[in-house]
Design a protein around this motif. Structure first.
Motif, PDB file in Angstrom:
ATOM      1  N   GLN A 192      -8.045   3.615  13.032  1.00 28.12           N
ATOM      2  CA  GLN A 192      -7.738   4.400  11.841  1.00 28.12           C
ATOM      3  C   GLN A 192      -7.079   3.561  10.742  1.00 28.12           C
ATOM      4  OE1 GLN A 192      -8.876   7.322  11.686  1.00 28.12           O
ATOM      5  NE2 GLN A 192      -9.016   8.151  13.756  1.00 28.12           N
ATOM      6  N   GLY A 193      -7.069   2.252  10.921  1.00 30.26           N
ATOM      7  CA  GLY A 193      -6.396   1.408   9.942  1.00 30.26           C
ATOM      8  C   GLY A 193      -7.036   1.422   8.572  1.00 30.26           C
ATOM      9  N   TRP A 194      -8.310   1.803   8.515  1.00 30.26           N
ATOM     10  CA  TRP A 194      -8.986   1.769   7.215  1.00 30.26           C
ATOM     11  C   TRP A 194      -8.392   2.772   6.225  1.00 30.26           C
ATOM     12  CZ3 TRP A 194     -11.535   5.989   5.154  1.00 30.26           C
ATOM     13  CH2 TRP A 194     -11.751   7.059   6.021  1.00 30.26           C
ATOM     14  N   TRP A 195      -7.694   3.802   6.732  1.00 28.51           N
ATOM     15  CA  TRP A 195      -7.069   4.754   5.814  1.00 28.51           C
ATOM     16  C   TRP A 195      -6.044   4.085   4.908  1.00 28.51           C
ATOM     17  CZ3 TRP A 195      -8.852   9.463   4.889  1.00 28.51           C
ATOM     18  CH2 TRP A 195      -9.627  10.097   5.867  1.00 28.51           C
ATOM     19  N   PHE A 196      -5.434   2.997   5.373  1.00 27.08           N
ATOM     20  CA  PHE A 196      -4.403   2.325   4.575  1.00 27.08           C
ATOM     21  C   PHE A 196      -4.999   1.569   3.392  1.00 27.08           C
ATOM     22  CE2 PHE A 196      -2.272   3.146   8.527  1.00 27.08           C
ATOM     23  CZ  PHE A 196      -0.946   3.383   8.171  1.00 27.08           C
ATOM     24  N   THR A 197      -6.295   1.385   3.355  1.00 29.94           N
ATOM     25  CA  THR A 197      -6.896   0.703   2.210  1.00 29.94           C
ATOM     26  C   THR A 197      -6.744   1.522   0.931  1.00 29.94           C
ATOM     27  OG1 THR A 197      -9.064   1.665   2.697  1.00 29.94           O
ATOM     28  CG2 THR A 197      -8.558  -0.485   3.669  1.00 29.94           C
ATOM     29  N   ILE A 198      -6.641   2.843   1.071  1.00 27.86           N
ATOM     30  CA  ILE A 198      -6.503   3.684  -0.125  1.00 27.86           C
ATOM     31  C   ILE A 198      -5.171   3.440  -0.829  1.00 27.86           C
ATOM     32  CG2 ILE A 198      -6.454   6.066  -0.955  1.00 27.86           C
ATOM     33  CD1 ILE A 198      -8.315   6.787   1.374  1.00 27.86           C
ATOM     34  N   PRO A 199      -4.000   3.557  -0.131  1.00 28.19           N
ATOM     35  CA  PRO A 199      -2.747   3.253  -0.841  1.00 28.19           C
ATOM     36  C   PRO A 199      -2.645   1.781  -1.250  1.00 28.19           C
ATOM     37  CG  PRO A 199      -2.328   3.598   1.500  1.00 28.19           C
ATOM     38  CD  PRO A 199      -3.738   4.026   1.248  1.00 28.19           C
ATOM     39  N   ILE A 200      -3.270   0.877  -0.482  1.00 28.99           N
ATOM     40  CA  ILE A 200      -3.221  -0.531  -0.864  1.00 28.99           C
ATOM     41  C   ILE A 200      -3.915  -0.739  -2.206  1.00 28.99           C
ATOM     42  CG2 ILE A 200      -4.150  -2.807  -0.282  1.00 28.99           C
ATOM     43  CD1 ILE A 200      -3.569  -2.193   2.633  1.00 28.99           C
ATOM     44  N   VAL A 201      -5.062  -0.110  -2.409  1.00 26.60           N
ATOM     45  CA  VAL A 201      -5.781  -0.246  -3.675  1.00 26.60           C
ATOM     46  C   VAL A 201      -4.986   0.380  -4.814  1.00 26.60           C
ATOM     47  CG1 VAL A 201      -7.843   0.480  -4.927  1.00 26.60           C
ATOM     48  CG2 VAL A 201      -8.047  -0.406  -2.597  1.00 26.60           C
ATOM     49  N   LEU A 202      -4.391   1.546  -4.571  1.00 27.87           N
ATOM     50  CA  LEU A 202      -3.612   2.209  -5.630  1.00 27.87           C
ATOM     51  C   LEU A 202      -2.387   1.382  -6.023  1.00 27.87           C
ATOM     52  CD1 LEU A 202      -3.771   5.912  -4.375  1.00 27.87           C
ATOM     53  CD2 LEU A 202      -5.083   4.851  -6.228  1.00 27.87           C
ATOM     54  N   LEU A 203      -1.701   0.814  -5.037  1.00 21.12           N
ATOM     55  CA  LEU A 203      -0.537  -0.003  -5.346  1.00 21.12           C
ATOM     56  C   LEU A 203      -0.930  -1.306  -6.029  1.00 21.12           C
ATOM     57  CD1 LEU A 203       1.605   0.494  -2.125  1.00 21.12           C
ATOM     58  CD2 LEU A 203       2.071   1.399  -4.408  1.00 21.12           C
ATOM     59  N   ALA A 204      -2.073  -1.863  -5.621  1.00 21.77           N
ATOM     60  CA  ALA A 204      -2.521  -3.099  -6.262  1.00 21.77           C
ATOM     61  C   ALA A 204      -2.824  -2.881  -7.744  1.00 21.77           C
ATOM     62  CB  ALA A 204      -3.741  -3.648  -5.538  1.00 21.77           C
ATOM     63  N   ALA A 205      -3.221  -1.647  -8.089  1.00 23.36           N
ATOM     64  CA  ALA A 205      -3.506  -1.365  -9.496  1.00 23.36           C
ATOM     65  C   ALA A 205      -2.264  -1.468 -10.361  1.00 23.36           C
ATOM     66  CB  ALA A 205      -4.126   0.024  -9.625  1.00 23.36           C
ATOM     67  N   LEU A 206      -1.062  -1.336  -9.771  1.00 23.34           N
ATOM     68  CA  LEU A 206       0.182  -1.424 -10.560  1.00 23.34           C
ATOM     69  C   LEU A 206       0.437  -2.832 -11.068  1.00 23.34           C
ATOM     70  CD1 LEU A 206       2.521   0.827  -8.388  1.00 23.34           C
ATOM     71  CD2 LEU A 206       1.305   1.426 -10.486  1.00 23.34           C
ATOM     72  N   TRP A 207      -0.254  -3.831 -10.530  1.00 22.01           N
ATOM     73  CA  TRP A 207      -0.056  -5.194 -11.033  1.00 22.01           C
ATOM     74  C   TRP A 207      -0.531  -5.316 -12.478  1.00 22.01           C
ATOM     75  CZ3 TRP A 207       2.840  -8.773  -8.941  1.00 22.01           C
ATOM     76  CH2 TRP A 207       3.100  -8.721  -7.570  1.00 22.01           C
ATOM     77  N   PHE A 208      -1.471  -4.466 -12.893  1.00 21.77           N
ATOM     78  CA  PHE A 208      -1.997  -4.540 -14.261  1.00 21.77           C
ATOM     79  C   PHE A 208      -1.105  -3.689 -15.176  1.00 21.77           C
ATOM     80  CE2 PHE A 208      -5.484  -5.246 -11.375  1.00 21.77           C
ATOM     81  CZ  PHE A 208      -6.053  -6.397 -11.904  1.00 21.77           C
ATOM     82  N   ARG A 209       0.045  -4.228 -15.453  1.00 25.41           N
ATOM     83  CA  ARG A 209       1.003  -3.492 -16.263  1.00 25.41           C
ATOM     84  C   ARG A 209       1.443  -4.353 -17.434  1.00 25.41           C
ATOM     85  NH1 ARG A 209       3.692  -6.057 -12.322  1.00 25.41           N
ATOM     86  NH2 ARG A 209       5.802  -6.806 -12.677  1.00 25.41           N
ATOM     87  N   LYS A 210       2.115  -3.748 -18.362  1.00 25.41           N
ATOM     88  CA  LYS A 210       2.565  -4.442 -19.564  1.00 25.41           C
ATOM     89  C   LYS A 210       3.525  -5.571 -19.189  1.00 25.41           C
ATOM     90  CE  LYS A 210       4.718  -3.612 -24.041  1.00 25.41           C
ATOM     91  NZ  LYS A 210       5.337  -2.607 -24.927  1.00 25.41           N
ATOM     92  N   GLY A 211       3.305  -6.692 -19.826  1.00 24.56           N
ATOM     93  CA  GLY A 211       4.141  -7.850 -19.521  1.00 24.56           C
ATOM     94  C   GLY A 211       3.382  -8.953 -18.819  1.00 24.56           C
ATOM     95  N   TRP A 212       2.255  -8.621 -18.256  1.00 26.00           N
ATOM     96  CA  TRP A 212       1.407  -9.628 -17.618  1.00 26.00           C
ATOM     97  C   TRP A 212       0.308 -10.017 -18.594  1.00 26.00           C
ATOM     98  CZ3 TRP A 212       1.484 -11.482 -12.415  1.00 26.00           C
ATOM     99  CH2 TRP A 212       2.583 -11.003 -11.677  1.00 26.00           C
TER     100      TRP A 212
END
Length: 548
Positions: free
Chosen positions: A318-338
């Motif tokens: 069932q580890g593949w379920w964690f790919t969803i929050p991983i993708v959502l959190l990775a999207a936070l890297w594209f924020r102002k200041g970078w």
């Protein structure tokens, strides 16, 4: 630990009580994730860095304490991503999955009772016709599962061995009639033993489904031993009603005895007693649905799954379920200041636009395309193949078998044969034979089919195609025959003569040299029902000759 396990078993849901990790060693990655947050916080501690250089009472006055509330920092996001990734890779699981392809590989032998009582019309149109409909519905549910077909009455006969060709099975199911059986009566024990012996050769557990309106009491012991043993699983689907009905005879008549119609009633009480005594799963047909068919299919699958327990059963990762929050959190890297290094990105794009294969850049058969970055040639060929663009698929495919298949579908049989010839396998020989046959090269096609059967014996499709092309090969001229002898213009293009005595064993076949396969097959007037009746009669006669 034993007390904790017992408490969990009593108070926690069984699925969660079975919760564990398939690869727990990856959980050690949680340690560096926590250390990362601590190290960054320790490094950013201003008091710690200036403690050795400034007096404590002055440092208190110089340091401005942060009054802002805690906020998400990149280090926290990084640590959280590492933690989620570690848990995902560790493989959390709490549920077992059924062995893959259970339905496809579970063999099923269908035994249809062709005793005289199956012509009763208490079930519309007759019990036998309703049994045929149930078999067809079951074949559609199995989606290509390997199925064998048997017919039995006073004797047992194989109609078709295990095959996944549902259309062929349906053709012979339609051909079954009670009148084709050479021996009247009902011998279910013989049918059980003969079919179980055939399924015993399979590498996976099989199931025998009996479609009948009754089982003789003398068969109870044999079925009880079958259930208690390790052989195939027997199932019974009863067709008929307790009220019964007259036996149909011919197209519109009924069987009579001294002027009175003969009725056949299903012994429901006897069937229930048989079920209780043997433990054989038994169900009666459902006239207005396919619940009985679904019941049979569930039994087939569960039997194989139960036999495979401990060997083929796996825990569902069932580890593949964690790919969803991983993708959502990775999207936070594209924020102002970078910022993005646009020059580097531009150079990278120029490099990626360069041809990947120098041969293509130099005017090869196919130039480089942007899609080549994402899909392999075979994947691009598969996309074109699924769209029905076989010519384009052939240009993309690198795999010779897939390229040959695309060329074959496009009608380019000579090229398809050359592509198939690059692979050394029985499937390649079979495909070459098909391509050669479409070119009219029947002798070469027969040689390829023969080679395929030598490498993969008892291949039904290759056997059928070999017989077909051999019939299309024009007969060689007889050197003893006078050259100027004219052929009889009234001679029919196809004449197939059978030796009824079964001793001469000769077939005289006269074929026209330019005859097509369709014309040849249409000229054979024997129906599948007649073929089965003759086959069963010969088998019964052979069995009598062998008996002391």
């Amino acid at each position: 630990m034993d007390t904790l396990a017992a408490w969990l078993a009593d108070h926690v849901d069984p699925a969660m009580a079975a919760f564990h990790f398939l690869r727990p060693v990856w959980l050690w990655a949680l340690v560096p994730a926590g250390l990362l947050v601590w190290v960054v916080g320790w490094r950013d501690n201003v008091r710690r860095r200036w403690r050795g250089s400034i007096a404590p009472h002055l440092l208190d006055a110089l340091v401005i304490e942060r009054r802002r509330r805690w906020r998400l920092r990149p280090v926290h996001l990084t640590a959280l991503l590492i933690a989620l990734g570690a848990v995902a890779v560790a493989g959390p699981t709490w549920e077992q999955e059924r062995p893959p392809f259970v339905e496809d590989k579970a063999p099923l032998a269908i035994a249809i009772d062709l005793s005289r009582t199956m012509d009763a019309i208490d079930v519309s149109p007759t019990r036998l016709e309703r049994a045929k409909l149930k078999v067809k519905a079951l074949l559609s549910h199995r989606q290509g599962g390997r199925t064998a077909l048997y017919a039995y009455a006073g004797s047992t006969h194989l109609v078709l061995p295990l095959t996944d060709d549902s259309k062929l099975l349906q053709t012979f199911v339609d051909a079954l009639e009670t009148g084709i059986m050479p021996r009247p009566g009902r011998d279910t024990v013989q049918a059980l033993k003969a079919i179980d012996a055939a399924l015993a050769k399979e590498s996976v557990p099989g199931t025998i489904l009996f479609l009948t309106d009754g089982i003789e009491p003398a068969a109870t012991a044999a079925f009880k031993a079958q259930v208690d043993g390790t052989g195939s699983q027997p199932l019974v689907l009863a067709i008929g009603t307790e009220q019964g009905g007259p036996l149909r005879s011919g197209a519109s008549g009924f069987q009579e005895d001294h002027g009175q119609r003969v009725f056949a009633r299903m012994d429901v009480a006897g069937l229930q007693a048989f079920k209780a005594a043997t433990g054989v799963p038994l169900a009666t047909f459902t006239p207005d649905g396919d619940d009985d068919v679904a019941w049979v299919q569930r039994r087939v699958q569960s039997h194989l799954a139960r036999k495979d327990t401990g060997t083929a059963t796996r825990w569902k990762d069932q580890g593949w379920w964690f790919t969803i929050p991983i993708v959502l959190l990775a999207a936070l890297w594209f924020r102002k200041g970078w910022t993005v290094r646009w020059v580097s990105a531009l150079l990278l794009g120029v490099v990626l636009q360069a041809p990947a294969d120098p041969a293509w850049a130099q005017g090869g058969a196919r130039g480089w395309h942007f899609i080549d970055l994402w899909l392999t040639p075979d994947q691009q060929g598969r996309r074109a193949f699924e769209r029905g663009d076989y010519a384009a698929a052939a240009e993309h495919f690198a795999d010779p078998m897939w390229r040959g298949t695309a060329l074959y579908r496009a009608g380019r049989f000579a090229e398809a044969e050359q592509s198939f010839a690059r692979v050394d396998s029985p499937e390649s020989d079979f495909n070459q034979g098909n391509a050669l046959a479409w070119q009219g090269r029947y002798e070469a096609a027969a040689a390829r089919y023969t080679q395929a059967l030598a490498r993969r014996p008892q291949w039904p499709e290759a056997t059928a195609n070999l017989a077909l092309v051999r019939g299309l090969i024009p007969p060689k001229p007889d050197p003893k025959k006078d050259d100027d002898q004219a052929e009889d213009p009234n001679l029919k293009p196809d004449q197939i003569q059978f030796d009824d005595k079964g001793k001469a064993g000769k077939q005289q076949v006269q074929m026209a040299s330019k005859q097509t396969a369709d014309t040849w097959m249409r000229a054979i007037q024997t129906t599948p029902t007649q073929l089965l009746a003759r086959k069963f009669a010969l088998q019964q006669r052979s069995a009598k000759d062998k008996s002391p």
